[in-house]
Design a protein around this motif. Structure first.
Motif, PDB file in Angstrom:
ATOM      1  N   THR A  13      -3.744  -0.032  -2.789  1.00  0.00           N
ATOM      2  CA  THR A  13      -4.289   0.707  -1.616  1.00  0.00           C
ATOM      3  C   THR A  13      -3.320   1.738  -1.121  1.00  0.00           C
ATOM      4  O   THR A  13      -2.293   1.745  -1.302  1.00  0.00           O
ATOM      5  N   VAL A  14      -4.212   2.690  -0.568  1.00  0.00           N
ATOM      6  CA  VAL A  14      -3.393   3.943   0.134  1.00  0.00           C
ATOM      7  C   VAL A  14      -3.904   4.054   1.478  1.00  0.00           C
ATOM      8  O   VAL A  14      -5.243   3.940   1.562  1.00  0.00           O
TER       9      VAL A  14
ATOM     10  N   TYR B 111      -7.749   1.517  -5.102  1.00  0.00           N
ATOM     11  CA  TYR B 111      -7.927   2.577  -6.212  1.00  0.00           C
ATOM     12  C   TYR B 111      -7.862   1.881  -7.477  1.00  0.00           C
ATOM     13  O   TYR B 111      -6.897   0.988  -7.553  1.00  0.00           O
TER      14      TYR B 111
ATOM     15  N   GLY C 128       0.770  -1.200  -0.130  1.00  0.00           N
ATOM     16  CA  GLY C 128      -0.020   0.043  -0.103  1.00  0.00           C
ATOM     17  C   GLY C 128       0.978   1.330   0.020  1.00  0.00           C
ATOM     18  O   GLY C 128       2.089   1.393   0.577  1.00  0.00           O
ATOM     19  N   LEU C 129       0.115   2.473  -0.486  1.00  0.00           N
ATOM     20  CA  LEU C 129       0.855   3.675  -0.435  1.00  0.00           C
ATOM     21  C   LEU C 129       0.498   4.521   0.707  1.00  0.00           C
ATOM     22  O   LEU C 129      -0.536   4.223   1.341  1.00  0.00           O
ATOM     23  N   LYS C 130       1.351   5.583   1.092  1.00  0.00           N
ATOM     24  CA  LYS C 130       0.830   6.251   2.256  1.00  0.00           C
ATOM     25  C   LYS C 130       0.079   7.434   1.778  1.00  0.00           C
ATOM     26  O   LYS C 130       0.376   8.293   0.810  1.00  0.00           O
ATOM     27  N   ALA C 131      -0.841   7.636   2.910  1.00  0.00           N
ATOM     28  CA  ALA C 131      -2.040   8.542   2.389  1.00  0.00           C
ATOM     29  C   ALA C 131      -1.343   9.966   2.605  1.00  0.00           C
ATOM     30  O   ALA C 131      -0.418  10.010   3.704  1.00  0.00           O
TER      31      ALA C 131
ATOM     32  N   ALA D  27      -6.684   7.986   2.298  1.00  0.00           N
ATOM     33  CA  ALA D  27      -6.879   6.790   2.263  1.00  0.00           C
ATOM     34  C   ALA D  27      -7.859   6.044   1.752  1.00  0.00           C
ATOM     35  O   ALA D  27      -9.161   6.442   1.819  1.00  0.00           O
TER      36      ALA D  27
ATOM     37  N   ILE E 184       2.437  11.404  -5.338  1.00  0.00           N
ATOM     38  CA  ILE E 184       2.977  10.000  -5.245  1.00  0.00           C
ATOM     39  C   ILE E 184       3.533   9.650  -6.789  1.00  0.00           C
ATOM     40  O   ILE E 184       2.859  10.047  -7.746  1.00  0.00           O
TER      41      ILE E 184
ATOM     42  N   GLY F 122      -0.975  13.955  -3.883  1.00  0.00           N
ATOM     43  CA  GLY F 122      -1.361  12.619  -3.066  1.00  0.00           C
ATOM     44  C   GLY F 122      -2.847  12.324  -3.060  1.00  0.00           C
ATOM     45  O   GLY F 122      -3.445  12.677  -3.736  1.00  0.00           O
TER      46      GLY F 122
END
Length: 230
Positions: free
Chosen positions: A84-85, A67, A1-4, A63, A9, A60
């Motif tokens: 996912t974020v 996506y 997952g990526l960071k919200a 959450a 990004i 960015g």
């Protein structure tokens, strides 16, 4: 997952021929979440090579469990990917021995499973026996995270935690390992050079550093206990 958050990004998009004629091509991206719907975002595109481009999502994302990202080139759909974020939270591991003495220099390892395989994220405990990670949380059902603690002369520890929506403290006690001899070496050597230990119960313990393989790194840990044999 990526960071919200509000930071840009950057993603690497791979597709055969996606980067060919980059300077004269027109790129477009659309993104939508399962719960937030279509997201109005600006993107920038960069050439990497003929089969890869860089795509930056400006500002960015919030959450969202899922996506969907669609990428177009010259009005043709190249494909879709998903990710996912998540919100990330500090997780502090405190490693100590059976006498509650903090242990510096222990390796805390986390295997992160993704579409491209397993990535290992490592931190070393400081003089207070602590190692801090930033980990993704899930406020509804928790995010399960495996971890291993490794130090020569001590039995390795494997367990998991659940990260919800707050910082987390994780105490870990490790115990001095027993001396090993020829019978243990016979079992260890039977797994030598195996590469599938992540799917094979850590090769019955021969994968002593939990990196998925049995190699010289594990032999060093094994030899430390051999030298302690009577």
């Amino acid at each position: 997952g990526l960071k919200a958050g509000t930071e840009d990004i950057f993603l690497t998009i791979e597709s055969p021929g996606i980067g060919t004629n980059f300077a004269t091509s027109t790129y477009l991206a659309k993104i939508a979440g399962d719960t937030v719907g279509v997201v109005d975002k600006d993107f920038t595109y960069d050439y990497i090579d003929d089969d890869k481009i860089g795509l930056t999502i400006l500002g960015g994302l919030e959450a969202e469990f899922n996506y969907n990202l669609y990428v177009y080139k010259d009005a043709a759909v190249l494909g879709r990917t998903w990710f996912t974020v998540s919100q990330f939270y500090p997780v502090t591991f405190t490693v100590q021995d059976e006498n509650s003495t903090p242990i510096a220099g222990a390796l805390v390892r986390q295997p992160i499973w993704g579409m491209m395989g397993v990535s290992l994220i490592d931190e070393i405990t400081d003089e207070n026996g602590q190692a801090v990670f930033e980990l993704a949380g899930n406020p509804e059902w928790g995010n399960y995270v495996d971890y291993h603690v490794i130090l020569a002369g001590y039995d390795g520890v494997s367990d998991f935690i659940e990260v919800y929506d707050s910082a987390l403290s994780v105490p870990v006690t490790i115990y001095a390992s027993q001396a090993v001899g020829l019978p243990e070496f016979a079992g260890f050597s039977s797994f030598w050079d195996r590469q599938d230990c992540s799917w094979n119960n850590n090769c019955d313990g021969a994968d002593m550093n939990f990196d998925g393989a049995v190699n010289t790194d594990d032999l060093i840990l094994f030899a430390f206990n051999w030298l302690r044999a009577d």
